[in-house]
Design a protein around this motif. Structure first.
Motif, PDB file in Angstrom:
ATOM      1  N   SER A  89      12.217  80.870  41.406  1.00 11.98           N
ATOM      2  CA  SER A  89      12.070  81.700  40.085  1.00 11.98           C
ATOM      3  C   SER A  89      11.095  81.262  39.349  1.00 11.98           C
ATOM      4  CB  SER A  89      13.477  81.492  39.348  1.00 11.98           C
ATOM      5  OG  SER A  89      13.588  79.908  38.979  1.00 11.98           O
ATOM      6  N   GLU A  90      10.677  82.093  38.358  1.00 13.26           N
ATOM      7  CA  GLU A  90       9.756  81.752  37.261  1.00 13.26           C
ATOM      8  C   GLU A  90      10.167  82.391  36.004  1.00 13.26           C
ATOM      9  OE1 GLU A  90       5.114  82.800  35.726  1.00 13.26           O
ATOM     10  OE2 GLU A  90       6.301  84.410  37.212  1.00 13.26           O
ATOM     11  N   THR A  91      10.193  81.287  34.963  1.00 11.67           N
ATOM     12  CA  THR A  91      10.881  81.674  33.585  1.00 11.67           C
ATOM     13  C   THR A  91       9.798  81.098  32.581  1.00 11.67           C
ATOM     14  OG1 THR A  91      12.937  81.073  34.592  1.00 11.67           O
ATOM     15  CG2 THR A  91      12.810  81.095  32.262  1.00 11.67           C
ATOM     16  N   SER A  92       9.841  82.121  31.385  1.00 12.65           N
ATOM     17  CA  SER A  92       9.119  81.741  30.400  1.00 12.65           C
ATOM     18  C   SER A  92      10.017  81.221  29.321  1.00 12.65           C
ATOM     19  CB  SER A  92       8.388  83.131  29.652  1.00 12.65           C
ATOM     20  OG  SER A  92       7.575  83.605  30.393  1.00 12.65           O
ATOM     21  N   ALA A  93       9.656  80.199  28.510  1.00 12.14           N
ATOM     22  CA  ALA A  93       9.974  79.597  27.643  1.00 12.14           C
ATOM     23  C   ALA A  93       9.246  79.234  26.235  1.00 12.14           C
ATOM     24  CB  ALA A  93      10.892  78.251  28.065  1.00 12.14           C
ATOM     25  N   THR A  94      10.231  79.312  25.273  1.00 12.71           N
ATOM     26  CA  THR A  94       9.427  78.987  24.127  1.00 12.71           C
ATOM     27  C   THR A  94      10.329  77.764  23.327  1.00 12.71           C
ATOM     28  OG1 THR A  94       9.009  81.299  23.682  1.00 12.71           O
ATOM     29  CG2 THR A  94       8.908  79.608  21.689  1.00 12.71           C
ATOM     30  N   ALA A  95       9.734  76.724  22.808  1.00 10.89           N
ATOM     31  CA  ALA A  95      10.341  75.871  22.023  1.00 10.89           C
ATOM     32  C   ALA A  95       9.972  75.744  20.711  1.00 10.89           C
ATOM     33  CB  ALA A  95      10.215  74.305  22.836  1.00 10.89           C
ATOM     34  N   HIS A  96      10.911  75.488  20.003  1.00 11.47           N
ATOM     35  CA  HIS A  96      10.469  75.367  18.554  1.00 11.47           C
ATOM     36  C   HIS A  96      10.852  73.943  18.117  1.00 11.47           C
ATOM     37  CE1 HIS A  96      10.741  76.665  13.903  1.00 11.47           C
ATOM     38  NE2 HIS A  96       9.624  75.742  14.048  1.00 11.47           N
ATOM     39  N   ARG A 109       6.297  72.164  15.685  1.00  8.60           N
ATOM     40  CA  ARG A 109       5.569  72.622  16.888  1.00  8.60           C
ATOM     41  C   ARG A 109       6.322  73.729  17.615  1.00  8.60           C
ATOM     42  NH1 ARG A 109       6.620  66.605  19.953  1.00  8.60           N
ATOM     43  NH2 ARG A 109       5.495  65.549  18.576  1.00  8.60           N
ATOM     44  N   THR A 110       5.300  74.707  18.054  1.00  8.81           N
ATOM     45  CA  THR A 110       5.775  75.909  18.906  1.00  8.81           C
ATOM     46  C   THR A 110       5.053  75.694  20.418  1.00  8.81           C
ATOM     47  OG1 THR A 110       5.636  77.304  16.893  1.00  8.81           O
ATOM     48  CG2 THR A 110       5.662  78.298  18.930  1.00  8.81           C
ATOM     49  N   VAL A 111       5.784  75.542  21.487  1.00  4.97           N
ATOM     50  CA  VAL A 111       5.254  75.561  22.628  1.00  4.97           C
ATOM     51  C   VAL A 111       5.800  76.453  23.568  1.00  4.97           C
ATOM     52  CG1 VAL A 111       5.100  73.915  24.467  1.00  4.97           C
ATOM     53  CG2 VAL A 111       5.436  73.119  22.376  1.00  4.97           C
ATOM     54  N   HIS A 112       4.878  77.152  24.026  1.00  4.79           N
ATOM     55  CA  HIS A 112       5.239  78.196  25.343  1.00  4.79           C
ATOM     56  C   HIS A 112       5.083  77.752  26.811  1.00  4.79           C
ATOM     57  CE1 HIS A 112       5.475  81.552  22.526  1.00  4.79           C
ATOM     58  NE2 HIS A 112       4.709  80.656  21.706  1.00  4.79           N
ATOM     59  N   THR A 113       5.937  77.510  27.438  1.00  6.66           N
ATOM     60  CA  THR A 113       5.552  76.973  28.914  1.00  6.66           C
ATOM     61  C   THR A 113       6.408  78.042  29.818  1.00  6.66           C
ATOM     62  OG1 THR A 113       8.135  76.000  28.581  1.00  6.66           O
ATOM     63  CG2 THR A 113       5.937  74.498  28.166  1.00  6.66           C
ATOM     64  N   GLN A 139       1.045  74.718  19.802  1.00  4.08           N
ATOM     65  CA  GLN A 139       0.394  74.750  18.532  1.00  4.08           C
ATOM     66  C   GLN A 139       1.104  73.718  17.615  1.00  4.08           C
ATOM     67  OE1 GLN A 139       1.626  77.838  15.710  1.00  4.08           O
ATOM     68  NE2 GLN A 139      -0.461  77.911  15.055  1.00  4.08           N
ATOM     69  N   VAL A 140       0.653  72.809  16.773  1.00  3.00           N
ATOM     70  CA  VAL A 140       1.213  71.750  15.899  1.00  3.00           C
ATOM     71  C   VAL A 140       0.772  72.060  14.418  1.00  3.00           C
ATOM     72  CG1 VAL A 140       1.386  69.425  15.435  1.00  3.00           C
ATOM     73  CG2 VAL A 140       1.373  70.176  17.796  1.00  3.00           C
ATOM     74  N   ARG A 141       1.713  72.292  13.657  1.00  2.00           N
ATOM     75  CA  ARG A 141       1.286  72.483  12.169  1.00  2.00           C
ATOM     76  C   ARG A 141       2.039  71.183  11.499  1.00  2.00           C
ATOM     77  NH1 ARG A 141       3.282  75.280   7.549  1.00  2.00           N
ATOM     78  NH2 ARG A 141       5.367  75.523   8.342  1.00  2.00           N
ATOM     79  N   ILE A 142       1.371  70.481  10.488  1.00  2.00           N
ATOM     80  CA  ILE A 142       1.896  69.626   9.777  1.00  2.00           C
ATOM     81  C   ILE A 142       2.308  70.239   8.481  1.00  2.00           C
ATOM     82  CG2 ILE A 142       1.136  67.650   8.370  1.00  2.00           C
ATOM     83  CD1 ILE A 142       0.721  67.282  11.449  1.00  2.00           C
ATOM     84  N   ILE A 143       3.485  69.838   8.240  1.00  2.00           N
ATOM     85  CA  ILE A 143       4.256  70.229   7.041  1.00  2.00           C
ATOM     86  C   ILE A 143       4.879  69.108   6.335  1.00  2.00           C
ATOM     87  CG2 ILE A 143       5.073  72.348   8.032  1.00  2.00           C
ATOM     88  CD1 ILE A 143       8.000  71.127   8.340  1.00  2.00           C
ATOM     89  N   THR A 144       4.992  69.260   5.090  1.00  2.00           N
ATOM     90  CA  THR A 144       5.352  68.091   3.965  1.00  2.00           C
ATOM     91  C   THR A 144       6.942  67.931   4.154  1.00  2.00           C
ATOM     92  OG1 THR A 144       5.513  69.559   2.277  1.00  2.00           O
ATOM     93  CG2 THR A 144       3.338  68.716   2.697  1.00  2.00           C
TER      94      THR A 144
END
Length: 172
Positions: A89-96, A109-113, A139-144
């Protein structure tokens, strides 16, 4: 519809259920659930972060995600093909993910694998045999801390775990 077609449909549905077990277990830090989806000899290749057994990978995931302030994983675009006695199988995944760093800053962080999985069928049960993880985007974004505090609501997996209402909902 013939027996072979029914077997294929049932097999693909069971594999899809196991694929969706992964984010459920990971988002609730449920080691037992994550271990249940794979064969005891299953392996993982996730360069450059991890290579080894599924059981050790679950330990790696637990350690990495327990300290996160928030984690949510979604699976999509699942393609399953039966191959002889097994399947792929092949599966797309998104992590927040929201992670507090050692310097006090907070990473969003937003990650697509994609997961390239091999499945085995033993004793009437499908299980993961091997997973290769390909990271397509990060993608990594620094937040306060103030930005995080302004967030109206987020669920910390380490604080919820098996107390998540979905376990009672499914009668687990």
């Amino acid at each position: 519809m013939g027996h072979d077609a029914i077997h294929e449909l049932v097999s693909k549905a069971e594999i899809a259920r196991l694929i969706h077990t992964y984010p459920r277990g990971l988002d609730r830090l449920d080691r037992k659930l994550l271990l249940s989806m794979a064969h005891e000899t299953a392996t993982v290749d996730f360069p450059p972060l991890f290579s080894g057994s599924w059981a050790d990978y679950v330990g790696f995931l637990m350690k990495a995600h327990t300290s996160m302030l928030y984690n949510r994983h979604s699976m999509s675009n699942i393609l399953v093909a039966l191959k002889g006695e097994g399947a792929v199988s092949e599966t797309s995944a998104t992590a927040h993910l929201i992670v507090k760093r050692e310097d006090g800053d907070i990473e969003e962080r937003t990650v697509h694998t994609r997961y390239l999985d091999r499945w085995r069928f033993d004793d009437g049960r499908w299980s993961l045999a091997h997973r290769r993880t390909i990271r397509d985007y990060r993608q990594v974004r620094i937040i306060t801390a103030a930005e995080l505090a302004a967030t109206t609501e987020y669920a910390n997996a380490g604080a919820i775990g098996r107390q998540d209402p979905s376990y009672a909902h499914f009668g687990e």
